[in-house]
Design an enzyme around this catalytic site. Structure first.
Site, PDB file in Angstrom:
ATOM      1  N   HIS A 179       0.078   1.296  -2.359  1.00  0.00           N
ATOM      2  CA  HIS A 179      -0.394  -0.063  -2.635  1.00  0.00           C
ATOM      3  C   HIS A 179       0.514  -0.740  -3.661  1.00  0.00           C
ATOM      4  CE1 HIS A 179      -4.765   0.441  -1.164  1.00  0.00           C
ATOM      5  NE2 HIS A 179      -4.151   1.581  -0.895  1.00  0.00           N
ATOM      6  N   GLU A 187      -0.328   3.103  -6.670  1.00  0.00           N
ATOM      7  CA  GLU A 187      -0.019   1.696  -6.945  1.00  0.00           C
ATOM      8  C   GLU A 187       1.385   1.670  -7.542  1.00  0.00           C
ATOM      9  OE1 GLU A 187      -2.017  -0.861  -6.339  1.00  0.00           O
ATOM     10  OE2 GLU A 187      -3.990   0.059  -6.015  1.00  0.00           O
TER      11      GLU A 187
END
Length: 368
Positions: free
Chosen positions: A111, A202
């Site tokens: 992500h 992330e």
């Protein structure tokens, strides 16, 4: 968006290293099967603009956030109505079906919007699993280790405070629920139903980094991606054989002190896989018509040798024992793998998966 580029670069790096006979690539690819899905949400990718903070592109064509679209392990405990599988988005159904075809063991979904390695659970029933404000799995020690492997091999993630609007994250890692609760996420689904330990990575403060930043971002993540893949060789692997010496499917392989929502079971080749840190563990192996087998084993650190410890469990038949499947009262735990050829005597695999949202990587490693 960044994950898609990183995974394409990862493919190139693996192929280049193997072609050039570089030791690290030969060791990794000769002992690991790697599946890579660069984009899970092509609709969202096409819709995304280049704004750094806005999240346009999160939803697919139907306006659904795919990372809220998987079955939720805690929904039943809160008596919420769950969607039937056929009612879920096509992309979600495709991944759920994919997970049923392979014995994936390790995974990560990629992500953007922060720089941190997040681990399960993402959700909670606000009960037994809560520790402080974190939602803790039975394999929390392994998840913390995996998250730190990524953050400490990343160029700067371990600092934990790289983005103005997120963090700070100690050691560059976080429990997903501690960060913010999320229902229907992929990492919880993979862990509970597919026996696959997954992280959410992330990888950039900016959701759509400028193209000029891509070479540096690849170098920031290259070592971490490769080190994470290698962790599929943690723990122990092997097969479970019945009283006649035949590998058996759906035998429960339970680690004492780790009561999973859905018990870890052998696949269609009688194979089991448990990611565990080095240490001494007691295993309970259960299969109908057989005595419960209890064995205590000392497990070394496998990733350096590109192979987890191998140990087979040999069961004994009984006519008097009864078999109660632990933590498996719900049919939702039934997870059937569909064979794609081969036999228990000719195919023996150690599988792992790295899955990314919008960008998905899968890994799978050989037992031999």
């Amino acid at each position: 968006v960044l994950g898609r580029v990183l995974l394409l670069q990862l493919i190139g790096e693996l192929v280049r290293g193997y072609r050039d006979n570089e030791t690290w690539s030969l060791q990794l690819l000769n002992g690991t099967r790697i599946h890579i899905l660069p984009t899970m949400n092509p609709d969202g990718f096409d819709e995304a603009d280049t704004h750094c903070l806005f999240s346009q592109g999160r939803f697919n064509y139907n306006g659904v956030d795919l990372n809220r679209g998987f079955p939720d392990a805690f929904a039943g405990l809160r008596k919420q109505q769950e969607l039937n599988e056929e009612q879920r988005e096509a992309e979600v159904r495709a991944v759920m079906g994919w997970l049923r075809t392979e014995t994936f063991v390790l995974s990560a979904n990629l992500h953007g919007g922060a720089v941190v390695a997040s681990y399960p659970y993402d959700n909670s029933n606000r009960g037994f699993d809560l520790m402080g404000v974190a939602s803790i799995t039975p394999d929390d020690d392994v998840f913390v280790h995996l998250a730190k492997v990524y953050s400490y091999n990343h160029a700067s993630m371990k600092q934990g405070n790289l983005c103005e609007d997120s963090g700070p994250f100690r050691d560059g890692i976080t429990n997903g629920y501690h960060w913010y609760p999320l229902e229907g996420g992929m990492q919880d689904y993979n862990y509970v139903w597919a026996q696959c330990l997954e992280l959410t990575l992330e990888l950039s403060c900016c959701k759509f980094p400028h193209w000029k930043e891509l070479p540096a971002l690849w170098m920031d993540n290259k070592k971490a991606l490769l080190a994470y893949i290698q962790q599929v060789h943690l723990g122990i692997k092997g097969q479970v054989f019945d009283g006649s010496g035949t590998p058996v499917q759906k035998a429960v392989v339970e680690v004492e002190g780790r009561r999973n929502m859905c018990p870890f079971r052998t696949n269609q080749y009688g194979e089991y896989y448990r990611l565990l840190l080095p240490g001494t563990y007691t295993f309970r192996v259960m299969y109908p018509g057989h005595e419960v087998l209890t064995e205590t084993l000392s497990i070394p650190y496998g990733p350096d040798q590109y192979s987890a410890m191998k140990h087979n469990f040999m069961l004994r038949r009984t006519t008097s024992a009864t078999f109660h499947s632990p933590a498996d009262a719900s049919s939702s735990c039934n997870y059937t793998l569909h064979p794609k050829g081969g036999s228990a005597t000719t195919r023996s695999t150690w599988s792992g998966l790295t899955v990314g949202f919008g960008l998905v990587t899968l890994l799978q490693s050989l037992i031999e």
